[in-house]
Design a protein around this motif. Structure first.
Motif, PDB file in Angstrom:
ATOM      1  N   GLY A 173      43.474  37.292 -28.695  1.00 34.93           N
ATOM      2  CA  GLY A 173      44.319  36.244 -29.241  1.00 34.93           C
ATOM      3  C   GLY A 173      45.621  36.124 -28.484  1.00 34.93           C
ATOM      4  N   ARG A 174      46.358  35.067 -28.811  1.00 35.67           N
ATOM      5  CA  ARG A 174      47.675  34.831 -28.227  1.00 35.67           C
ATOM      6  C   ARG A 174      48.664  34.642 -29.358  1.00 35.67           C
ATOM      7  N   PHE A 180      43.469  41.532 -35.708  1.00 34.86           N
ATOM      8  CA  PHE A 180      42.333  41.130 -34.895  1.00 34.86           C
ATOM      9  C   PHE A 180      41.130  42.014 -35.227  1.00 34.86           C
ATOM     10  N   SER A 223      44.191  41.545 -25.225  1.00 38.78           N
ATOM     11  CA  SER A 223      42.789  41.629 -24.805  1.00 38.78           C
ATOM     12  C   SER A 223      42.309  43.068 -24.899  1.00 38.78           C
ATOM     13  N   TYR A 248      50.144  40.538 -37.067  1.00 43.18           N
ATOM     14  CA  TYR A 248      48.905  39.968 -36.538  1.00 43.18           C
ATOM     15  C   TYR A 248      47.755  40.958 -36.734  1.00 43.18           C
ATOM     16  N   GLU A 304      49.616  37.881 -24.921  1.00 43.44           N
ATOM     17  CA  GLU A 304      48.165  37.753 -24.934  1.00 43.44           C
ATOM     18  C   GLU A 304      47.575  39.141 -25.119  1.00 43.44           C
TER      19      GLU A 304
END
Length: 788
Positions: free
Chosen positions: A97-98, A108, A90, A106, A88
């Motif tokens: 997101g997870r 973000f 943050s 990934y 996870e």
């Protein structure tokens, strides 16, 4: 222009109330090891002392400062190239997101955000066990739950690897600042026809402003082209005349071309994509013929006998494998005559550094999708992850000319049919939909220039046994597990994608890994660093078929097991190469190790070369002599024909020539000639053997096992020469081996096993030897001796 800021500094690793410095990229184990919290899991029984690490949750933290958040750019993305595995993310308490897939990247959107960045990793065990609870039990070759999440399977242990279940930011992480638009994906289709290279670049972009007109400009070898981007996608095509073809090593050169694609808004460059490509064609000939169904790689129209090795992750902690380490290991492979490396399905999609090195060295790459030795559920959350990772990695690896084959899985089709899975599954999903549905569809859509095969082994149809040696790829594991290596000669598979024999690592590797232990085949550390089921039992039975077992003599056991490994692999390769083109390749299990262990590897976990490695240099050379029963096979994989005369000598172990003859041979380019051995040259009984010599190459055949051969007591002289030693034989000296690492841990010999006839001399080069000494060298020399 897009600006990237690596996030490598200031990370800490948290667990409960403890915090310690963290390296990114890295993993929990390497951070704990650097901090002195855990012992080295590669040393002694350390693996068992750190088993708790994989059962815990861990958090990585760092600060994103306000300067990074408030820039002149319209958007800022946080990009992770690899997260291992369930996490996870943050930022200042705000969830981003997870994630649940080690094999993906990934991204973000963190525009305008700053504060404490937190990446909280859940235990891979907890996630896998939760998925198993929802989807139901699936069979596997091992008890660990690796098939329930998209993570490097061998983290959970294998029959050559430790159980060290990792977590961490294992690939680079960075901030990317950009405005207007950025390049989201480039899919390069590279083809060549009649000397003209064609490059089609399919481009996807991400925008902040939909209305902004965008163009792309691409260049290859001075050829330039432009195209407009319609919405969020477009394509640009280039034709390059008179391209030089990229070839596998041994068949030609490896020219590489720089490709650059620039995304433009007007004349302002927004983003740039750069890669190297090579022009070549690749096909897989799977036509049926009188011998079954073929499996022959064809590059630039040239049919190949693939001289291959299987590759596993070079470290159980893959973040430790540097660009130079990849190159060292792959240069070792190329120097051994290897021209194909199969990336096995229980590992990972390797980093760009791996494929770059293969492009430069001319090493063909067979890429497994990461599925191995288990029934894999096809329901969510796994199904979507499988397709997403396949799409990303197929496109990521497409530029590399070395990549020539996609393979759906390792041994799962075979396992379903032969390992009792089918009745246990009772209709539950097990992965067939991936291997015969999702993956071939993804490859056909995204990368139609490369062949795909559903699995290894795979006969091509459920109408046949998946591991039928007459059809497609074959894994030969009855030998080693149950049979003597002489049984390799019982059939001629179309392509042998796995086979091998175990041996312990080099002596210096054992001494480092097992400090202070009195070494014995069954000492505690040796048994712990032997992960195969009944591995030592199989080693013993394999020795006893050929040698008197050296009870209580570790040094002799160590030498003989390494000799047996080299002889076993030689028995297979010599037989199968002699049957080209029916057999079109051998892929030895395995090139490398991920830690110090008794295994099938040619190069041990500390990077030291076993005798098998040097034997591969002989077996995979363009030209090979091999005595196969009453025939001499003259194997010529060179581009030029090979003709001449072979000298055949029937000899006694005392060194006398009993009978001698000269026999002509003529092997065409990429061809094999089989020459009958005159009956009067066939050795009789255990006191005789046959020697074949031609153009500096030699084949030796002993008709009896070593335990029955009345070897003379070996006599030889050792003298120092510049850069090594010279050994002169006074008697027959069979399988002479200098274990250079016994002279100094850094010492390396430039050759392995060599058989000398009386009066013959060999020079063995030695590097890394600080204080050369003839007496010390003699003490590190081993060879066959009279039965005790």
């Amino acid at each position: 222009m897009l600006q990237a800021t690596p996030l490598t500094d200031g990370w800490i690793l948290r667990h409960e109330s403890a915090a310690l410095p963290a390296a990114v990229p890295g993993c929990v184990h390497t951070d704990l090891l650097a901090a002195g919290v855990i012992p080295d899991p590669f040393v002694g029984l350390g693996e068992t002392e750190v088993a708790w690490v994989g059962r815990r949750d861990w958090t990585y933290e760092t600060d994103l400062d306000a300067a990074s958040a408030h820039t002149a750019y319209e958007q800022t993305d946080l990009v992770f190239d690899g997260l291992d595995t369930v996490a996870e993310i943050s930022l200042d308490g705000r969830p981003l997101g997870r994630v649940r897939n080690m094999h993906r990247s990934y991204r973000f959107d963190v525009t305008g955000l700053s504060g404490r960045l937190s990446v909280r990793f859940a235990s891979a065990y907890a996630e896998a066990e939760a998925v198993r609870g929802r989807l139901g039990e699936r069979p596997a070759a091992y008890a660990e739950p690796y098939q329930y999440l998209r993570k490097m399977a061998c983290s959970f242990g294998w029959d050559w690897g430790p159980t060290l279940v990792t977590a961490g930011i294992w690939r680079p992480v960075r901030l990317e600042h950009w405005s207007t638009a950025r390049i989201a994906r480039v899919r390069p289709l590279v083809t060549v026809e009649q000397g003209t290279g064609r490059v089609e670049l399919a481009i996807d972009v991400e925008r902040t402003r939909v209305e902004a007109p965008l163009t792309v400009e691409a260049t290859v070898d001075g050829v330039r082209a432009r195209a407009e981007i319609d919405g969020t996608s477009g394509a640009v095509r280039l034709e390059v005349p008179d391209v030089r073809l990229w070839w596998p090593r041994g068949y030609g050169e490896q020219p590489l071309y720089d490709v650059e694609l620039t995304l433009l808004h007007g004349e302002d460059a927004l983003d740039v994509w750069r890669r190297r490509i090579g022009f070549r064609t690749v096909a897989l000939d799977r036509r049926a013929d009188a011998d079954g169904t073929g499996f022959t790689l064809v590059v630039n129209g040239e049919r190949l006998f693939a001289r291959g090795v299987n590759w596993i992750p070079d470290d159980v902690f893959p973040s430790r494998v540097t660009r130079e380490r990849y190159r060292t290991r792959l240069r070792q492979a190329a120097a051994a005559g290897v021209d194909l490396v199969r990336i096995w399905g229980g590992g990972i999609y390797e980093s760009e550094d791996f494929y770059d090195a293969c492009d430069e060295l001319g090493l063909l790459v067979w890429q497994d999708f990461p599925f191995a030795c288990a029934a894999y559920p096809e329901e969510q959350p796994l199904r979507g992850e499988v397709e997403a990772e396949a799409r990303e990695n197929v496109v990521r690896l497409m530029p590399h000319p070395s990549l020539v084959l996609w393979n759906g899985n390792n041994e799962n089709l075979w396992g379903f049919r032969d390992w009792g899975w089918e009745p246990r599954l009772a209709g539950d999903s097990w992965g067939e939909g991936y291997y015969l549905g999702v993956l071939p569809r993804v490859v056909a859509e995204l990368d139609p220039t490369r062949p795909y095969t559903a699995g290894s082994p795979w006969s091509g149809s459920w109408d046949r046994h998946p591991n039928d040696p007459a059809h497609g790829t074959h894994h030969s594991w009855e030998v080693w597990n149950r049979e003597d290596y002489a049984e390799y000669r019982a059939d001629v598979p179309r392509f042998v994608a796995e086979f091998g024999w175990q041996a312990p690592p080099a002596y210096a590797t054992l001494r480092r890994a097992l400090p202070g232990e009195e070494l014995a085949a069954d000492s505690p550390g040796m048994l712990h660093h032997q992960k195969a089921e009944d591995g030592n039992g199989k080693l013993r039975r394999g020795l006893e078929r050929h040698f008197a077992f050296p009870e209580g003599d570790f040094d002799r056991w160590h030498y003989l097991t390494q000799v047996n490994q080299a002889r076993a692999v030689a028995a297979g390769i010599e037989h199968w190469r002699s049957h080209w083109p029916v057999c079109a390749g051998t892929v030895v299990w395995q090139l490398n190790d991920c830690w110090p262990v008794t295994s099938w590897a040619a190069i041990d976990g500390d990077g030291r070369e076993k005798p098998l490695y040097h034997e591969l240099r002989r077996l995979y050379a363009d030209r090979l002599l091999t005595l196969q029963g009453r025939e001499l096979a003259v194997v010529n994989q060179a581009a030029e024909a090979w003709a001449g005369a072979v000298r055949l000598r029937r000899m006694s172990v005392e060194g006398a020539v009993v009978e001698e003859a000269s026999v002509d041979f003529a092997a065409g380019r990429r061809a094999v000639d089989r020459v009958a051995v005159p009956k009067e040259l066939e050795p009789v009984g255990p006191k005789e053997f046959l020697v074949a010599d031609a153009d500096g190459l030699r084949a030796v055949h002993f008709p009896a096992p070593d335990r029955e051969v009345p070897y003379p007591r070996p006599e030889f002289e050792v003298v120092l020469v510049p850069g090594g030693i010279s050994v002169t034989a006074r008697t027959l000296v069979r399988d002479l081996l200098l274990q250079a690492d016994r002279l100094h841990p850094d010492a390396r010999a430039d050759r392995g096993l060599v058989t000398l006839l009386p009066g013959e001399e060999v020079t063995i080069g030695v590097s890394g030897w600080e204080t050369p000494d003839a007496a010390a060298a003699r003490s590190a020399l081993y060879c066959m001796e009279p039965a005790r």
